[in-house]
Design a protein around this motif. Structure first.
Motif, short mmCIF file in Angstrom:
data_model
loop_
_atom_site.label_atom_id
_atom_site.label_comp_id
_atom_site.label_asym_id
_atom_site.label_seq_id
_atom_site.Cartn_x
_atom_site.Cartn_y
_atom_site.Cartn_z
N GLU A 91 0.83 -1.21 0.00
CA GLU A 91 0.00 0.00 0.00
C GLU A 91 0.86 1.26 0.00
O GLU A 91 0.50 2.27 -0.63
CB GLU A 91 -0.94 -0.02 1.20
N ILE A 92 1.99 1.22 0.68
CA ILE A 92 2.92 2.36 0.66
C ILE A 92 3.52 2.49 -0.74
O ILE A 92 3.67 3.61 -1.27
CB ILE A 92 4.03 2.16 1.71
N VAL A 93 3.87 1.36 -1.34
CA VAL A 93 4.40 1.37 -2.71
C VAL A 93 3.40 2.04 -3.65
O VAL A 93 3.77 2.89 -4.47
CB VAL A 93 4.74 -0.06 -3.17
N ALA A 94 2.14 1.67 -3.52
CA ALA A 94 1.11 2.23 -4.40
C ALA A 94 0.84 3.70 -4.08
O ALA A 94 0.71 4.54 -4.99
CB ALA A 94 -0.18 1.42 -4.27
N GLU A 95 0.75 4.04 -2.82
CA GLU A 95 0.43 5.42 -2.42
C GLU A 95 1.46 6.41 -2.94
O GLU A 95 1.10 7.51 -3.42
CB GLU A 95 0.34 5.51 -0.90
N PHE A 96 2.73 6.06 -2.88
CA PHE A 96 3.78 6.99 -3.26
C PHE A 96 4.32 6.74 -4.66
O PHE A 96 5.25 7.42 -5.10
CB PHE A 96 4.92 6.94 -2.24
N GLY A 97 3.72 5.79 -5.37
CA GLY A 97 4.17 5.51 -6.73
C GLY A 97 5.59 5.00 -6.79
O GLY A 97 6.34 5.32 -7.73
N LEU A 98 5.98 4.19 -5.81
CA LEU A 98 7.33 3.64 -5.79
C LEU A 98 7.48 2.55 -6.84
O LEU A 98 6.51 1.87 -7.19
CB LEU A 98 7.64 3.06 -4.41
N GLU A 99 8.67 2.37 -7.32
CA GLU A 99 8.94 1.37 -8.35
C GLU A 99 9.76 0.24 -7.73
O GLU A 99 10.85 0.46 -7.21
CB GLU A 99 9.71 1.98 -9.52
N ARG A 100 9.21 -0.98 -7.79
CA ARG A 100 9.94 -2.14 -7.27
C ARG A 100 11.17 -2.39 -8.15
O ARG A 100 11.20 -2.06 -9.33
CB ARG A 100 9.04 -3.37 -7.23
#
Length: 316
Positions: A287-296
């Motif tokens: 959810e943090i990845v999605a919220e901040f638009g982070l790239e795996r």
């Protein structure tokens, strides 16, 4: 949400039983040995206990090969059933690696995973026996490499010599396990961290007579046994994501300002990658990845590959 899992790895040297000991007596000694060993980690209430490769084979330096097969026949499932009783009473999983007899008279080097109810939920057979195993010892190669669905996540297994084979590592990297268990008589050195990082998974190695280690998805050692005590217990958080610094680094301060200690961002140095984990009971790392638009990290590497491919094709 935080997915904290407590893992214990045990790596005592193989139990020394004298040649000529009757097979059932040797079995009883082995059951008592492992009951005593487990008492060293059970007070920590582990979710998973990993035992070393062929954990109930007596030390072959004293107990010769010609006595082992009668011993294994007499042992049958007695050691496994004793461990299953422990697993049920203490509500934990136990990875039980053992040599068993195949229908054709050959041997199987395998790991059975026992669940919290004392049931065997799956078996992994060593995919790459050494030439000595497959030759003199007639150990059959495993043909499959499944993932085990546990209540805390998806678990993969590799046994000893398996760690040298990219085919198996890449198979698991595509399946994306949460944890790799590694029962062994060989430590593997840098390969432990390489597998953990390549598969973006935690790694739990139980090595007979060598350091037992719990490794993070960044390839760093979270905990290790010592020369004095051949066992280790550590709690790891499987609710995590591996990210590359590029393109994400500017967002980390905002994440920390908003969530503080509810999110950890670990950076090991020199790798250019971080491990982001949710320490909260309110949200998951994804959810943090999605919220901040982070790239795996794998998406970042795929984007690099695609960019190169487009450039190469354009130059043709």
């Amino acid at each position: 949400m935080a997915n904290r899992v407590t893992i214990s790895c045990l790596g005592p040297r193989p139990l020394a039983i004298e040649a000529g000991t009757p097979a059932q007596e040797a079995t009883d000694l082995m059951i008592r040995h492992w009951r005593d060993q487990l008492e060293k980690v059970l007070p920590d209430r582990p979710d998973l206990i990993v035992l070393p490769e062929a954990c109930d084979r007596p030390d072959p330096l004293r107990f010769p090969l010609e006595e082992q097969l009668p011993y294994f026949r007499a042992r049958g499932n007695q050691v496994r059933d004793s461990l299953a009783d422990v697993a049920k009473r203490h509500r934990c999983y136990i990875a039980y690696p053992a040599l068993t007899e195949a229908a054709d008279g050959g041997w199987l080097n395998e790991m059975q995973l026992i669940d919290r109810e004392g049931r065997v939920v799956g078996t992994y057979r060593k995919n790459y026996p050494t030439p000595d195993e497959s030759g003199r010892r007639s150990v059959r190669s495993g043909k499959d490499a499944p993932l085990f669905e546990c209540d805390f996540g998806r678990v993969a297994a590799a046994i000893c010599f398996d760690l040298n084979f990219d085919e198996l590592r890449l198979h698991y990297a595509a399946l994306k396990p949460d944890l790799i268990v590694f029962p062994s008589m060989y430590h593997g050195g840098l390969m432990q961290g390489y597998w953990a990082y390549s598969c973006r998974a935690h790694f739990a190695g139980a090595v007979a007579g060598g350091p037992c280690t719990i490794v993070t998805p960044l390839g760093t050692t979270a905990a290790s046994s010592t020369n004095y005590y051949p066992f280790v217990t550590a709690t790891v958080n499987l609710d995590c994501a591996v990210l590359h610094i590029d393109g994400n680094d500017d967002l980390f301060p905002a994440i920390k300002r908003k969530y503080g200690r509810e999110v950890t961002i670990r950076e090991p140095g020199y790798l250019g990658s971080v491990l982001l984990a949710s320490e909260s009971d309110r949200f998951r790392a994804e959810e943090i990845v999605a919220e901040f638009g982070l790239e795996r990290i794998d998406d970042y590497f795929d984007r690099t590959r695609n960019s190169r491919m487009i450039e190469v094709e354009a130059e043709k």
